[in-house]
Design an enzyme around this catalytic site. Structure first.
Site, PDB file in Angstrom:
ATOM      1  NE  ARG A  75      52.154  43.708  37.929  1.00 22.68           N
ATOM      2  CZ  ARG A  75      52.859  44.798  38.230  1.00 22.68           C
ATOM      3  NH1 ARG A  75      52.271  45.971  38.319  1.00 22.68           N
ATOM      4  NH2 ARG A  75      54.157  44.708  38.433  1.00 22.68           N
ATOM      5  CG  HIS A 108      51.880  41.900  42.452  1.00 22.15           C
ATOM      6  ND1 HIS A 108      52.646  43.016  42.221  1.00 22.15           N
ATOM      7  CD2 HIS A 108      52.148  41.050  41.420  1.00 22.15           C
ATOM      8  CE1 HIS A 108      53.356  42.853  41.093  1.00 22.15           C
ATOM      9  NE2 HIS A 108      53.047  41.680  40.593  1.00 22.15           N
ATOM     10  CB  VAL A 148      53.635  39.178  49.379  1.00 19.79           C
ATOM     11  CG1 VAL A 148      54.539  39.730  50.467  1.00 19.79           C
ATOM     12  CG2 VAL A 148      54.311  39.312  48.012  1.00 19.79           C
ATOM     13  N   GLY A 162      50.376  35.245  51.469  1.00 17.22           N
ATOM     14  CA  GLY A 162      49.124  34.592  51.060  1.00 17.22           C
ATOM     15  C   GLY A 162      48.066  35.604  50.654  1.00 17.22           C
ATOM     16  CG  ASP A 185      47.378  38.478  53.824  1.00  8.72           C
ATOM     17  OD1 ASP A 185      47.750  39.043  52.756  1.00  8.72           O
ATOM     18  OD2 ASP A 185      48.061  38.500  54.858  1.00  8.72           O
ATOM     19  CB  SER A 240      49.402  41.602  53.136  1.00 10.12           C
ATOM     20  OG  SER A 240      49.697  40.725  52.062  1.00 10.12           O
ATOM     21  CG  ASN A 273      53.214  45.577  45.020  1.00  8.48           C
ATOM     22  OD1 ASN A 273      52.845  44.842  44.096  1.00  8.48           O
ATOM     23  ND2 ASN A 273      53.474  45.119  46.231  1.00  8.48           N
ATOM     24  CG  HIS A 333      52.393  39.143  31.414  1.00  3.88           C
ATOM     25  ND1 HIS A 333      53.671  38.716  31.677  1.00  3.88           N
ATOM     26  CD2 HIS A 333      51.936  39.655  32.589  1.00  3.88           C
ATOM     27  CE1 HIS A 333      53.981  38.951  32.937  1.00  3.88           C
ATOM     28  NE2 HIS A 333      52.938  39.513  33.527  1.00  3.88           N
TER      29      HIS A 333
HETATM   30  C1  HEM Z   1      55.552  34.688  35.796  1.00  3.50           C
HETATM   31  C2  HEM Z   1      56.093  35.685  36.470  1.00  3.50           C
HETATM   32  C3  HEM Z   1      55.689  37.105  36.262  1.00  3.50           C
HETATM   33  C4  HEM Z   1      56.512  38.151  36.084  1.00  3.50           C
HETATM   34  C5  HEM Z   1      58.019  38.097  36.065  1.00  3.50           C
HETATM   35  C6  HEM Z   1      55.694  39.314  35.900  1.00  3.50           C
HETATM   36  C7  HEM Z   1      56.166  40.595  35.706  1.00  3.50           C
HETATM   37  C8  HEM Z   1      55.396  41.678  35.350  1.00  3.50           C
HETATM   38  C9  HEM Z   1      55.905  42.983  35.074  1.00  3.50           C
HETATM   39  C10 HEM Z   1      57.358  43.413  35.170  1.00  3.50           C
HETATM   40  C11 HEM Z   1      54.852  43.757  34.695  1.00  3.50           C
HETATM   41  C12 HEM Z   1      54.892  45.210  34.247  1.00  3.50           C
HETATM   42  C13 HEM Z   1      54.784  46.150  35.414  1.00  3.50           C
HETATM   43  C14 HEM Z   1      55.027  47.553  34.946  1.00  3.50           C
HETATM   44  O1  HEM Z   1      56.167  47.862  34.594  1.00  3.50           O
HETATM   45  O2  HEM Z   1      54.081  48.369  34.906  1.00  3.50           O
HETATM   46  C15 HEM Z   1      53.678  42.939  34.752  1.00  3.50           C
HETATM   47  C16 HEM Z   1      52.412  43.372  34.432  1.00  3.50           C
HETATM   48  C17 HEM Z   1      51.288  42.588  34.560  1.00  3.50           C
HETATM   49  N1  HEM Z   1      51.243  41.325  35.098  1.00  3.50           N
HETATM   50 FE1  HEM Z   1      52.803  40.122  35.485  1.00  3.50          FE
HETATM   51  N2  HEM Z   1      54.386  38.947  35.979  1.00  3.50           N
HETATM   52  C18 HEM Z   1      54.327  37.606  36.199  1.00  3.50           C
HETATM   53  C19 HEM Z   1      53.194  36.858  36.402  1.00  3.50           C
HETATM   54  C20 HEM Z   1      51.920  37.380  36.401  1.00  3.50           C
HETATM   55  C21 HEM Z   1      50.757  36.681  36.858  1.00  3.50           C
HETATM   56  C22 HEM Z   1      50.764  35.295  37.488  1.00  3.50           C
HETATM   57  C23 HEM Z   1      49.702  37.513  36.666  1.00  3.50           C
HETATM   58  C24 HEM Z   1      48.250  37.302  37.003  1.00  3.50           C
HETATM   59  C25 HEM Z   1      47.650  36.126  36.933  1.00  3.50           C
HETATM   60  C26 HEM Z   1      50.209  38.706  36.063  1.00  3.50           C
HETATM   61  C27 HEM Z   1      49.445  39.763  35.618  1.00  3.50           C
HETATM   62  C28 HEM Z   1      49.945  40.929  35.091  1.00  3.50           C
HETATM   63  C29 HEM Z   1      49.108  41.941  34.484  1.00  3.50           C
HETATM   64  C30 HEM Z   1      47.616  41.858  34.226  1.00  3.50           C
HETATM   65  C31 HEM Z   1      49.959  43.002  34.164  1.00  3.50           C
HETATM   66  C32 HEM Z   1      49.544  44.347  33.563  1.00  3.50           C
HETATM   67  C33 HEM Z   1      49.214  45.266  34.735  1.00  3.50           C
HETATM   68  C34 HEM Z   1      48.678  46.638  34.383  1.00  3.50           C
HETATM   69  O3  HEM Z   1      48.426  46.923  33.206  1.00  3.50           O
HETATM   70  O4  HEM Z   1      48.512  47.431  35.309  1.00  3.50           O
HETATM   71  N3  HEM Z   1      51.561  38.613  35.948  1.00  3.50           N
HETATM   72  N4  HEM Z   1      54.043  41.674  35.170  1.00  3.50           N
END
Ligand code: HEM
Ligand SMILES: *[C@@H]1O[C@H](CO)[C@@H](O)[C@H](O)[C@H]1NC(C)=O
Length: 339
Positions: free
Chosen positions: A77, A81, A85, A87, A89, A91, A110, A211
């Site tokens: 993730r 992130h 934002v 790029g 880099d 940040s 974050n 996810h």
């Molecule tokens: C498509 C749009 C996306 C949205 C709206 C989104 C939103 C979120 C949200 C709300 C969470 C939960 C954060 C929390 O409450 O702890 C999350 C977790 C996560 N996201 Fe996304 N995300 C998106 C795309 C991505 C992308 C592109 C990646 C990586 C390639 C990613 C990887 C992850 C991972 C691995 C978690 C679990 C993090 C953890 O267990 O610490 N997400 N995401």
């Protein structure tokens, strides 16, 4: 900003052409951009500069993921992130300072949920011990996301990560809110959000598959997803209501796993969950909102190896967003502060 990236590549080609024209006189060699060059990045960038850099990062990440798979999810993730934002880099790694009290790290997407910062610190410390001032924090983040993908997928998601990013000096919390998509986004909003970063509809669908690991705080989907009406599977909603308070608050905001079937494995189970209406966010569910994206979900869910192949490529593309490869960055000594 496909434009920005294309511009960078075009700029690099221009420099290369100019350089080869004067090359005979100046006597320096500019390698042609190889097939793996992504926006000026190069596979094996540290091969001569710091030969063990990638192995060192992999060792630190492997040990950390073994101890806690959740930190691997955090590292995947983190790349997203970071890259969306300013790029890719690094940040997102900058701590608040008197000169910059509100960096990205403190923005709600974050803080407090993004994790894995200590792993980046440990990996950076280890590469600094081997080669001082050579390996950027932005490259450490990209390698770490690649390596976390490798370990969490039981080595099924194995790929090379081009490198050569520089670290930025600017980090602004409000820009994290401008560019990171909230979980309430619908399909059109997600497509537009990724397009701004030069990523396609399929990239968005494929990267959402991340996810399949990690967790979410209840506040990220309660109450909107658990209030009727919702497309969410009733028995799944029932389980979630048992895990989450009706009104999460900072003091009472438990976490649930994103993928209840294989919570710690980076696999295509996410797409099966989406099809079964057992996904947490509106953004996840919205992948079924158009015939084209629904078809991608079905293919990712059902064709063995299909998603993994696409995820590798999409991660490389994500990791090339708005990279700083010219003079507009630095190799930070400490990932938490600008030099
Ligand atoms: C498509 C749009 C996306 C949205 C709206 C989104 C939103 C979120 C949200 C709300 C969470 C939960 C954060 C929390 O409450 O702890 C999350 C977790 C996560 N996201 Fe996304 N995300 C998106 C795309 C991505 C992308 C592109 C990646 C990586 C390639 C990613 C990887 C992850 C991972 C691995 C978690 C679990 C993090 C953890 O267990 O610490 N997400 N995401
Ligand atoms: C941070 O970004 C916002 C736009 O999102 C801008 O209005 C603000 O001036 C920026 N702050 C700094 C210190 O650059």
């Amino acid at each position: 900003m496909a434009g920005l990236c294309a511009l960078l590549v075009a700029g690099a080609l221009f420099v290369a052409a100019t350089a080869s024209m004067v090359g005979g006189v100046a006597g320096f060699y500019v390698p042609p951009p190889g097939p793996a060059a992504a926006c000026g990045l190069k596979v094996g960038y540290y091969r001569d500069r710091c030969p063990h850099a990638e192995d060192i990062v992999r060792g630190v990440v492997g040990a950390a993921v073994l101890r806690d798979p959740g930190v691997g999810a955090g590292l995947i993730r983190m790349l997203f992130h970071d890259c969306f934002v300013e790029g890719c880099d690094a940040s997102v790694l900058l701590d608040p300072s008197p000169a910059n009290p509100q960096p990205e790290k403190l923005a709600p997407p974050n803080n407090p949920s993004l994790r894995g910062f200590e792993v980046i610190d440990a990996a950076k410390a280890a590469v600094e011990a081997a080669c001082q001032g050579v390996v950027s924090c932005a490259d450490v983040v990209a390698f770490a996301a690649r390596d976390a993908s490798f370990f969490l997928s039981n080595s099924r998601v194995a790929f090379q990560m081009p490198a050569g990013r520089l670290d930025g000096r600017y980090s602004n919390a409000s820009r994290a809110l401008d560019f990171l998509p909230p979980p309430t986004f619908n399909l059109a909003q997600l497509v537009a959000n990724f397009a701004v970063k030069g990523l396609s509809v399929e990239d968005m669908v494929v990267l959402s598959g991340a996810h399949t690991v990690g967790r979410s705080h209840c506040s990220s989907f309660v109450p909107d997803r658990l209030a009727a009406p919702s497309d969410i599977d009733p028995s799944f909603a029932f389980t979630l209501r048992g895990q989450c308070p009706a009104s999460p608050s900072p003091g009472n905001d438990p976490t649930v796993v994103q993928d209840a079937v294989t919570p710690n494995t980076l696999d295509s189970q996410y797409y099966k969950n989406v099809l079964a209406h057992r996904a947490l966010f509106t953004s996840d569910a919205s992948l079924l909102a158009s015939p084209a994206t629904a078809k991608m979900v079905v293919d990712n869910a059902n064709i063995p190896g299909w998603w993994e192949d696409r995820f590798k490529e999409a991660m490389v593309k994500l990791a090339a967003v708005e990279v700083k490869t010219g003079g507009n960055g630095e190799v930070r000594r400490n990932c938490r502060a600008v030099n």
